[in-house]
Design a protein around this motif. Structure first.
Motif, PDB file in Angstrom:
ATOM      1  N   TYR A 101     -34.180  -2.881 -42.038  1.00  0.00           N
ATOM      2  CA  TYR A 101     -33.522  -4.048 -42.498  1.00  0.00           C
ATOM      3  C   TYR A 101     -34.116  -5.187 -41.916  1.00  0.00           C
ATOM      4  O   TYR A 101     -34.021  -6.397 -42.505  1.00  0.00           O
ATOM      5  N   LEU A 102     -34.736  -5.236 -40.692  1.00  0.00           N
ATOM      6  CA  LEU A 102     -35.495  -6.036 -40.064  1.00  0.00           C
ATOM      7  C   LEU A 102     -36.837  -6.518 -40.768  1.00  0.00           C
ATOM      8  O   LEU A 102     -37.401  -5.777 -41.493  1.00  0.00           O
ATOM      9  N   PRO A 103     -36.973  -8.098 -40.877  1.00  0.00           N
ATOM     10  CA  PRO A 103     -37.943  -8.574 -41.766  1.00  0.00           C
ATOM     11  C   PRO A 103     -39.619  -7.983 -41.141  1.00  0.00           C
ATOM     12  O   PRO A 103     -39.694  -7.835 -40.068  1.00  0.00           O
ATOM     13  N   LYS A 104     -40.184  -7.783 -41.968  1.00  0.00           N
ATOM     14  CA  LYS A 104     -41.716  -7.127 -41.715  1.00  0.00           C
ATOM     15  C   LYS A 104     -42.851  -8.353 -41.889  1.00  0.00           C
ATOM     16  O   LYS A 104     -42.454  -9.326 -42.444  1.00  0.00           O
ATOM     17  N   ARG A 105     -43.845  -7.913 -41.064  1.00  0.00           N
ATOM     18  CA  ARG A 105     -45.008  -9.058 -41.029  1.00  0.00           C
ATOM     19  C   ARG A 105     -46.141  -8.453 -41.723  1.00  0.00           C
ATOM     20  O   ARG A 105     -46.651  -7.488 -41.583  1.00  0.00           O
ATOM     21  N   GLU A 106     -46.630  -9.577 -42.550  1.00  0.00           N
ATOM     22  CA  GLU A 106     -47.790  -9.301 -43.142  1.00  0.00           C
ATOM     23  C   GLU A 106     -49.095  -9.469 -41.955  1.00  0.00           C
ATOM     24  O   GLU A 106     -48.958 -10.441 -41.197  1.00  0.00           O
ATOM     25  N   ASN A 107     -50.187  -8.881 -42.227  1.00  0.00           N
ATOM     26  CA  ASN A 107     -51.204  -8.944 -41.157  1.00  0.00           C
ATOM     27  C   ASN A 107     -52.371  -9.798 -41.818  1.00  0.00           C
ATOM     28  O   ASN A 107     -53.025  -9.453 -43.060  1.00  0.00           O
ATOM     29  N   PRO A 108     -52.230 -11.122 -41.850  1.00  0.00           N
ATOM     30  CA  PRO A 108     -53.128 -12.186 -42.214  1.00  0.00           C
ATOM     31  C   PRO A 108     -54.696 -11.862 -41.933  1.00  0.00           C
ATOM     32  O   PRO A 108     -55.395 -12.497 -42.363  1.00  0.00           O
ATOM     33  N   TYR A 109     -55.048 -11.287 -40.835  1.00  0.00           N
ATOM     34  CA  TYR A 109     -56.141 -11.077 -40.378  1.00  0.00           C
ATOM     35  C   TYR A 109     -57.269  -9.977 -41.052  1.00  0.00           C
ATOM     36  O   TYR A 109     -58.500 -10.027 -41.125  1.00  0.00           O
ATOM     37  N   GLY A 110     -56.553  -9.064 -41.256  1.00  0.00           N
ATOM     38  CA  GLY A 110     -57.298  -7.848 -41.809  1.00  0.00           C
ATOM     39  C   GLY A 110     -58.333  -7.373 -40.892  1.00  0.00           C
ATOM     40  O   GLY A 110     -58.274  -7.242 -39.994  1.00  0.00           O
ATOM     41  N   SER A 111     -59.555  -7.194 -41.648  1.00  0.00           N
ATOM     42  CA  SER A 111     -60.829  -6.623 -40.940  1.00  0.00           C
ATOM     43  C   SER A 111     -61.607  -7.793 -40.165  1.00  0.00           C
ATOM     44  O   SER A 111     -62.351  -7.509 -39.598  1.00  0.00           O
ATOM     45  N   ILE A 112     -61.097  -9.078 -40.433  1.00  0.00           N
ATOM     46  CA  ILE A 112     -61.855 -10.176 -39.728  1.00  0.00           C
ATOM     47  C   ILE A 112     -61.495 -10.218 -38.320  1.00  0.00           C
ATOM     48  O   ILE A 112     -62.428 -10.537 -37.410  1.00  0.00           O
ATOM     49  N   PHE A 113     -60.201  -9.656 -37.737  1.00  0.00           N
ATOM     50  CA  PHE A 113     -60.042  -9.661 -36.256  1.00  0.00           C
ATOM     51  C   PHE A 113     -60.777  -8.545 -35.487  1.00  0.00           C
ATOM     52  O   PHE A 113     -60.036  -7.340 -35.715  1.00  0.00           O
ATOM     53  N   ARG A 114     -61.591  -8.586 -34.623  1.00  0.00           N
ATOM     54  CA  ARG A 114     -62.000  -7.294 -34.051  1.00  0.00           C
ATOM     55  C   ARG A 114     -62.199  -7.687 -32.611  1.00  0.00           C
ATOM     56  O   ARG A 114     -62.162  -8.665 -31.919  1.00  0.00           O
ATOM     57  N   CYS A 115     -62.193  -6.366 -31.772  1.00  0.00           N
ATOM     58  CA  CYS A 115     -62.262  -6.348 -30.590  1.00  0.00           C
ATOM     59  C   CYS A 115     -63.876  -6.572 -30.180  1.00  0.00           C
ATOM     60  O   CYS A 115     -65.074  -5.931 -30.720  1.00  0.00           O
ATOM     61  N   ALA A 116     -64.047  -7.708 -29.225  1.00  0.00           N
ATOM     62  CA  ALA A 116     -65.412  -7.988 -28.868  1.00  0.00           C
ATOM     63  C   ALA A 116     -66.036  -6.700 -27.942  1.00  0.00           C
ATOM     64  O   ALA A 116     -67.442  -6.717 -27.925  1.00  0.00           O
ATOM     65  N   GLY A 117     -65.344  -5.844 -27.210  1.00  0.00           N
ATOM     66  CA  GLY A 117     -65.845  -4.916 -26.663  1.00  0.00           C
ATOM     67  C   GLY A 117     -66.561  -3.670 -27.525  1.00  0.00           C
ATOM     68  O   GLY A 117     -67.915  -3.298 -27.624  1.00  0.00           O
ATOM     69  N   CYS A 118     -65.757  -3.028 -28.404  1.00  0.00           N
ATOM     70  CA  CYS A 118     -66.087  -1.774 -29.415  1.00  0.00           C
ATOM     71  C   CYS A 118     -66.368  -2.299 -30.838  1.00  0.00           C
ATOM     72  O   CYS A 118     -66.778  -1.441 -31.448  1.00  0.00           O
ATOM     73  N   GLY A 119     -66.083  -3.426 -31.091  1.00  0.00           N
ATOM     74  CA  GLY A 119     -66.245  -3.868 -32.433  1.00  0.00           C
ATOM     75  C   GLY A 119     -65.125  -3.396 -33.563  1.00  0.00           C
ATOM     76  O   GLY A 119     -65.347  -3.680 -34.748  1.00  0.00           O
ATOM     77  N   LYS A 120     -64.344  -2.521 -32.969  1.00  0.00           N
ATOM     78  CA  LYS A 120     -63.283  -2.124 -34.173  1.00  0.00           C
ATOM     79  C   LYS A 120     -62.282  -3.113 -34.549  1.00  0.00           C
ATOM     80  O   LYS A 120     -61.737  -4.124 -33.538  1.00  0.00           O
ATOM     81  N   VAL A 121     -61.825  -3.042 -35.634  1.00  0.00           N
ATOM     82  CA  VAL A 121     -60.599  -3.781 -36.202  1.00  0.00           C
ATOM     83  C   VAL A 121     -59.265  -3.920 -35.309  1.00  0.00           C
ATOM     84  O   VAL A 121     -58.948  -2.789 -35.063  1.00  0.00           O
ATOM     85  N   MET A 122     -58.948  -5.059 -34.695  1.00  0.00           N
ATOM     86  CA  MET A 122     -57.726  -5.164 -33.899  1.00  0.00           C
ATOM     87  C   MET A 122     -56.648  -4.425 -34.778  1.00  0.00           C
ATOM     88  O   MET A 122     -56.385  -4.892 -35.783  1.00  0.00           O
ATOM     89  N   LYS A 123     -55.603  -3.491 -33.995  1.00  0.00           N
ATOM     90  CA  LYS A 123     -54.586  -2.979 -34.699  1.00  0.00           C
ATOM     91  C   LYS A 123     -53.327  -3.758 -34.749  1.00  0.00           C
ATOM     92  O   LYS A 123     -52.792  -3.917 -33.578  1.00  0.00           O
ATOM     93  N   GLN A 124     -52.617  -4.082 -35.834  1.00  0.00           N
ATOM     94  CA  GLN A 124     -51.366  -4.457 -35.706  1.00  0.00           C
ATOM     95  C   GLN A 124     -50.286  -3.751 -35.480  1.00  0.00           C
ATOM     96  O   GLN A 124     -50.040  -2.425 -35.786  1.00  0.00           O
ATOM     97  N   VAL A 125     -49.578  -3.869 -34.238  1.00  0.00           N
ATOM     98  CA  VAL A 125     -48.659  -2.775 -33.685  1.00  0.00           C
ATOM     99  C   VAL A 125     -47.328  -3.338 -33.533  1.00  0.00           C
ATOM    100  O   VAL A 125     -46.826  -4.559 -33.123  1.00  0.00           O
ATOM    101  N   CYS A 126     -46.381  -2.744 -33.909  1.00  0.00           N
ATOM    102  CA  CYS A 126     -44.760  -2.962 -34.026  1.00  0.00           C
ATOM    103  C   CYS A 126     -44.153  -2.318 -32.750  1.00  0.00           C
ATOM    104  O   CYS A 126     -44.155  -1.417 -32.432  1.00  0.00           O
TER     105      CYS A 126
END
Length: 567
Positions: free
Chosen positions: A336-361
């Motif tokens: 029932y709680l509102p969910k969040r859209e991830n507006p960044y997708g594959s644009i937002f990455r870790c500077a260390g490994c280059g992987k896409v940052m994961k949106q965690v709830c």
């Protein structure tokens, strides 16, 4: 403008570098069915043939080799082909060489689209060596031949799809293993490639994985244990045994991950059964690659020696079900709680490994106002493998949104200030400059025509004896020098006009963005996609943002200054 273009100017179709050679890409493709074969179409043989072809032709300068290993030619969604096309658009390449037309693709419509429209539009010379196809010297008969070959390749691919689908289905129902690679813990039987035998090197690792899970260990704890002990992952094993694919190019650096570990813990192959046909596609039916419902899998029992006991298997499946039910229960509990859209997708990455940052709830059940759902971004490599592999990086979604929105607002202010300068330099003075340029261009055209007529009359004066040979040559060279100066001036005016147009188009483009987003109250996925090229987060929590239009805006200012100086 009459007669300003020079006759000896290079054709728009032929794009050559300074030594008159083509910037050449060699493209190799091997389908999933042929992956690893040492036959005529193998990657090694394709490479040797094409490298020799390019090397023997001085006008072809090899820039790079692009290889798609294990990809069908029925579509063009191939990573290396797409990378090659991006390099084409950057101007890095203007010639592509393949073994034959089927290596380009087996889809008649799409292959024809590239040959007849895309490549000519981009100024690309395309060569299919074994088919004798070269777009630079193509006759109408050659074009017809290429079209027919594309049709044949398309029909061939669909016919193979129809026959192979029936044959593979029959093999699966007979209990024959038809996968590309043996499952982790097994080897192909050297006496029967469709039968599995135990791999003494990796089978004990599989048993240990099941034992850890039966004891209640989470997937994350299991894979961290595997990596800490240095057990080779399935991708690493294939790499070390000489099986190179698009997914294991990291070689010995490939670690265990959640997907691989979870798949092993759910695979009935380890109790001696085969469950095949879990994914499917059908070219001749037009059905794309997709996951098949478990009820439609082809399952045959007792096809090979098991690695674990039924008792251990059942214990693990009980743990799997309990964990799954807990996760599903939590999802339903807070649905029932509102969910969040991830507006960044594959644009937002870790500077260390280059992987896409994961949106965690996560959830806060102790809040005075009731349970709340919180989101944050975390490095997936760190989540799976710990700080030994990649340092911990994370940020609350709310803090990230605020930082990005603040930066976007600052960029908007910079543009709005710059727009005033651009308007003063270009739009406000455009009419006066345009009139001045038009008058001068008309004068240049008149002078060019006059000089050309004078050169013609010189020859008549020479024939009639009015001028000596030396006088004729001197006057002719003088007129030609004057013509050259007029041509250069005309080109400079055209260049100023082009730069001015680019500036004005840029203003229109970014005006659109400002009108769209200037009244926005926060970050949205459309805004991020339109304005931001890349975002990275560092171990010290710094965030870097690269805007798509930053280079263009700088170029607008530069062109404006040049335009101002040229008026």
């Amino acid at each position: 403008m009459a007669r300003v273009s020079r006759k000896n100017k290079t054709s728009d179709r032929t794009v050559c570098i300074k030594d008159n050679s083509y910037r050449t890409a060699v493209y190799l493709r091997l389908s999933v069915e042929d992956n690893g074969k040492k036959e005529a179409d193998s990657l090694e043989n394709q490479r040797n043939l094409l490298i020799e072809y390019v090397s023997s032709r001085p006008y072809l300068e090899l820039v790079e080799v692009y290889t798609d290993n294990g990809f069908s030619g029925t579509d063009f969604d191939r990573p290396q082909f797409q990378r090659m096309m991006r390099d084409v658009q950057k101007g890095k390449i203007n010639c592509i060489v393949v073994k034959d037309l089927s290596r380009l693709g087996r889809n008649y419509i799409e292959a024809g689209e590239y040959l007849e429209k895309v490549f000519p539009f981009l100024g690309i010379r395309f060569i299919a060596v074994n088919d004798g196809y070269d777009s630079a010297v193509l006759s109408s008969e050659g074009q017809l031949g290429a079209t027919l070959k594309n049709v044949i390749n398309d029909i061939y691919a669909k016919d193979i799809s129809r026959k192979s689908s029936s044959a593979l289905k029959a093999k699966r129902l007979k209990g024959e293993y038809i996968g590309k690679y043996a499952p982790y813990g097994y080897l192909r039987d050297p006496e029967n490639k469709n039968h599995l035998i135990i791999d003494p090197d990796t089978a004990p690792i599989v048993t240990e994985i099941f034992q850890m899970r039966a004891e209640g260990m989470g997937i994350g704890s299991i894979l961290r244990t595997l990596n800490k002990k240095g057990y080779p992952s399935p991708g690493r094993v294939r790499y070390e045994r000489g099986i190179i694919t698009n997914n294991n190019k990291k070689g010995t650096g490939l670690l265990w991950n959640r997907h691989v570990t979870t798949d092993i813990l759910h695979n009935v192959v380890y109790i001696g059964h085969l469950a095949q046909g879990r994914h499917s596609s059908s070219l001749y039916k037009g059905i794309p690659y997709h996951r098949v419902e478990a009820s439609q899998w082809d399952i045959v029992k007792n096809t090979h020696e098991p690695l674990i006991s039924i008792k251990l298997w059942e214990q693990v499946q009980k743990v799997n079900d309990q964990r799954s039910n807990t996760i599903q229960g939590n999802l339903g509990k807070y649905s029932y709680l509102p969910k969040r859209e991830n507006p960044y997708g594959s644009i937002f990455r870790c500077a260390g490994c280059g992987k896409v940052m994961k949106q965690v709830c996560s959830y806060n059940t102790s809040s005075k106002s009731g349970t709340k759902r919180y989101y944050s971004y975390k490095c997936p490599t760190n989540l799976e493998h710990g700080k030994e592999v990649c340092s911990q990086k994370g940020i609350r979604a709310e803090d990230l949104d605020n930082a990005v929105w603040h930066t976007i607002r600052k960029q908007m202010e910079v543009f709005l200030d710059g727009r005033k300068v651009l308007q003063e330099l270009n739009i406000l003075n455009e009419k006066e400059r345009t009139n001045s340029e038009t008058i001068r261009m008309n004068q240049i055209e008149t002078q060019i025509e006059k000089k050309q007529n004078q050169i013609v009359s010189l020859y008549t004066d020479l024939q009639e004896g009015i001028l000596t040979q030396d006088e004729y040559i001197y006057a002719k060279n003088t007129y030609r020098d004057e013509l050259e100066m007029l041509y250069r001036e005309a080109e400079e005016i055209s260049s100023i006009r082009d730069k001015s147009e680019e500036v004005n188009k840029g203003i229109v483009k970014w005006n659109y963005f400002m009108n769209e987003y200037n009244q926005a109250e926060g970050v949205s996925s459309i805004m991020v996609e339109s304005l931001i090229k890349e975002m990275r987060i560092y171990a010290d929590s710094r965030i870097s943002i690269e805007f798509k239009y930053a280079d263009e805006l700088e170029r607008f200012f530069q062109n404006s200054e040049e335009t101002k100086g040229g008026t």
